[in-house]
Design a protein around this motif. Structure first.
Motif, PDB file in Angstrom:
ATOM      1  N   GLY A  82      23.109  -2.885 -65.708  1.00 24.32           N
ATOM      2  CA  GLY A  82      22.146  -3.408 -64.782  1.00 24.32           C
ATOM      3  C   GLY A  82      21.056  -2.468 -64.203  1.00 24.32           C
ATOM      4  N   ALA A  83      21.573  -1.587 -63.649  1.00 22.67           N
ATOM      5  CA  ALA A  83      20.726  -0.430 -62.900  1.00 22.67           C
ATOM      6  C   ALA A  83      19.951   0.399 -63.932  1.00 22.67           C
ATOM      7  CB  ALA A  83      21.401   0.420 -62.072  1.00 22.67           C
ATOM      8  N   ILE A 102      11.040  -8.911 -63.424  1.00 24.25           N
ATOM      9  CA  ILE A 102      12.390  -8.836 -64.306  1.00 24.25           C
ATOM     10  C   ILE A 102      13.051  -7.496 -63.702  1.00 24.25           C
ATOM     11  CG2 ILE A 102      12.794  -8.144 -66.623  1.00 24.25           C
ATOM     12  CD1 ILE A 102      11.871 -11.061 -66.396  1.00 24.25           C
ATOM     13  N   GLY A 103      12.462  -6.319 -63.391  1.00 22.65           N
ATOM     14  CA  GLY A 103      13.228  -5.337 -62.813  1.00 22.65           C
ATOM     15  C   GLY A 103      14.065  -5.587 -61.564  1.00 22.65           C
ATOM     16  N   SER A 104      13.470  -6.425 -60.799  1.00 16.60           N
ATOM     17  CA  SER A 104      14.155  -6.739 -59.450  1.00 16.60           C
ATOM     18  C   SER A 104      15.381  -7.576 -59.985  1.00 16.60           C
ATOM     19  CB  SER A 104      13.136  -7.480 -58.397  1.00 16.60           C
ATOM     20  OG  SER A 104      12.214  -6.794 -58.130  1.00 16.60           O
ATOM     21  N   LEU A 105      15.083  -8.555 -60.882  1.00 18.18           N
ATOM     22  CA  LEU A 105      16.077  -9.568 -61.367  1.00 18.18           C
ATOM     23  C   LEU A 105      17.177  -8.823 -61.984  1.00 18.18           C
ATOM     24  CD1 LEU A 105      14.396 -12.797 -62.225  1.00 18.18           C
ATOM     25  CD2 LEU A 105      15.606 -12.434 -60.213  1.00 18.18           C
ATOM     26  N   VAL A 155      15.762   0.140 -63.579  1.00 15.55           N
ATOM     27  CA  VAL A 155      14.965   1.251 -62.988  1.00 15.55           C
ATOM     28  C   VAL A 155      13.802   1.510 -63.761  1.00 15.55           C
ATOM     29  CG1 VAL A 155      15.072   3.607 -62.151  1.00 15.55           C
ATOM     30  CG2 VAL A 155      16.947   2.422 -61.736  1.00 15.55           C
ATOM     31  N   PRO A 156      13.782   1.787 -65.093  1.00 15.60           N
ATOM     32  CA  PRO A 156      12.826   2.000 -65.964  1.00 15.60           C
ATOM     33  C   PRO A 156      11.585   0.873 -66.066  1.00 15.60           C
ATOM     34  CG  PRO A 156      14.525   2.676 -67.235  1.00 15.60           C
ATOM     35  CD  PRO A 156      15.121   1.899 -66.008  1.00 15.60           C
ATOM     36  N   VAL A 157      12.154  -0.287 -65.763  1.00 11.34           N
ATOM     37  CA  VAL A 157      11.522  -1.279 -65.919  1.00 11.34           C
ATOM     38  C   VAL A 157      10.645  -1.451 -64.508  1.00 11.34           C
ATOM     39  CG1 VAL A 157      11.058  -3.898 -65.867  1.00 11.34           C
ATOM     40  CG2 VAL A 157      12.713  -2.966 -67.830  1.00 11.34           C
ATOM     41  N   ILE A 190       9.849   0.958 -62.550  1.00 18.60           N
ATOM     42  CA  ILE A 190       8.926   2.281 -62.600  1.00 18.60           C
ATOM     43  C   ILE A 190       7.673   1.834 -63.326  1.00 18.60           C
ATOM     44  CG2 ILE A 190       8.839   4.709 -63.364  1.00 18.60           C
ATOM     45  CD1 ILE A 190      11.449   5.126 -62.694  1.00 18.60           C
ATOM     46  N   ILE A 191       7.604   1.310 -64.739  1.00 18.57           N
ATOM     47  CA  ILE A 191       6.724   1.096 -65.432  1.00 18.57           C
ATOM     48  C   ILE A 191       5.956  -0.053 -64.455  1.00 18.57           C
ATOM     49  CG2 ILE A 191       5.995  -0.211 -67.319  1.00 18.57           C
ATOM     50  CD1 ILE A 191       8.271   1.377 -68.821  1.00 18.57           C
ATOM     51  N   GLY A 192       6.613  -1.014 -64.146  1.00 18.85           N
ATOM     52  CA  GLY A 192       5.876  -2.242 -63.344  1.00 18.85           C
ATOM     53  C   GLY A 192       5.006  -1.667 -62.125  1.00 18.85           C
ATOM     54  N   ILE A 193       5.526  -0.763 -61.431  1.00 15.84           N
ATOM     55  CA  ILE A 193       5.035  -0.058 -60.365  1.00 15.84           C
ATOM     56  C   ILE A 193       3.619   0.532 -60.741  1.00 15.84           C
ATOM     57  CG2 ILE A 193       5.199   1.399 -58.486  1.00 15.84           C
ATOM     58  CD1 ILE A 193       7.921   0.267 -57.989  1.00 15.84           C
ATOM     59  N   LEU A 194       3.667   1.499 -61.597  1.00 17.66           N
ATOM     60  CA  LEU A 194       2.810   2.328 -62.382  1.00 17.66           C
ATOM     61  C   LEU A 194       1.735   1.339 -62.844  1.00 17.66           C
ATOM     62  CD1 LEU A 194       4.783   5.130 -63.866  1.00 17.66           C
ATOM     63  CD2 LEU A 194       3.169   5.234 -61.779  1.00 17.66           C
ATOM     64  N   VAL A 195       1.901   0.405 -63.446  1.00 18.63           N
ATOM     65  CA  VAL A 195       0.828  -0.519 -63.808  1.00 18.63           C
ATOM     66  C   VAL A 195       0.288  -1.387 -62.722  1.00 18.63           C
ATOM     67  CG1 VAL A 195       0.378  -2.532 -65.401  1.00 18.63           C
ATOM     68  CG2 VAL A 195       1.900  -0.591 -66.262  1.00 18.63           C
ATOM     69  N   PHE A 196       1.144  -1.572 -61.754  1.00 16.86           N
ATOM     70  CA  PHE A 196       0.617  -2.351 -60.693  1.00 16.86           C
ATOM     71  C   PHE A 196      -0.577  -1.743 -59.857  1.00 16.86           C
ATOM     72  CE2 PHE A 196       0.750  -3.290 -55.879  1.00 16.86           C
ATOM     73  CZ  PHE A 196       0.616  -4.598 -56.139  1.00 16.86           C
ATOM     74  N   LEU A 197      -0.381  -0.455 -59.674  1.00 22.47           N
ATOM     75  CA  LEU A 197      -1.332   0.399 -58.771  1.00 22.47           C
ATOM     76  C   LEU A 197      -2.693   0.310 -59.369  1.00 22.47           C
ATOM     77  CD1 LEU A 197       0.780   3.609 -58.200  1.00 22.47           C
ATOM     78  CD2 LEU A 197       0.240   1.518 -56.387  1.00 22.47           C
TER      79      LEU A 197
END
Length: 124
Positions: free
Chosen positions: A79-80, A64-67, A84-86, A88-95
């Protein structure tokens, strides 16, 4: 002259106690192999389920953040500012999700150096 020691369990002075080596009938000095075998680790199903949920949520948020950043999804006009927050949250949860799923996968395949003991258990 040193005072003699007394065996506290029996009350007999140590000078009167005779020490002798135990007879060894086997070459392994009384140890059995079962003492040194570890029981198989318990599979932490709750932790693996949580890691799977985190991985699915982060995958969704990163997409969703990339789209949003690419402009394929536009709601409002920022858009940006929304992307960006989406991301950042996605990457933090991904790890943590990816990390624990990777350990669980490698442990299930029996790869050397990986064990279910490396995944924190949520039953505490």
């Amino acid at each position: 002259m040193m005072p003699s020691r007394t065996n506290l369990a029996t009350g007999i002075p140590s000078s009167k106690v005779k020490n002798s080596r135990l007879s060894s009938t086997s070459p392994d000095d009384g140890y059995i192999d079962l003492q040194f075998k570890r029981s198989p680790p318990k599979v932490p199903y709750k932790a693996i389920a949580l890691a799977t949920v985190l991985f699915l949520i982060d995958t969704f948020l990163i997409i969703i953040g990339s789209l949003l950043l690419a402009g394929y999804i536009s709601k409002g006009g920022g858009g940006a500012d929304q992307a960006v927050p989406v991301l950042i949250i996605g990457i933090l949860v991904f790890l943590p999700g990816f990390y624990h799923l990777r350990i669980a996968y490698d442990a299930s395949k029996g790869y050397r150096g990986y064990s279910y003991n490396d995944i924190p258990d949520l039953d505490d």
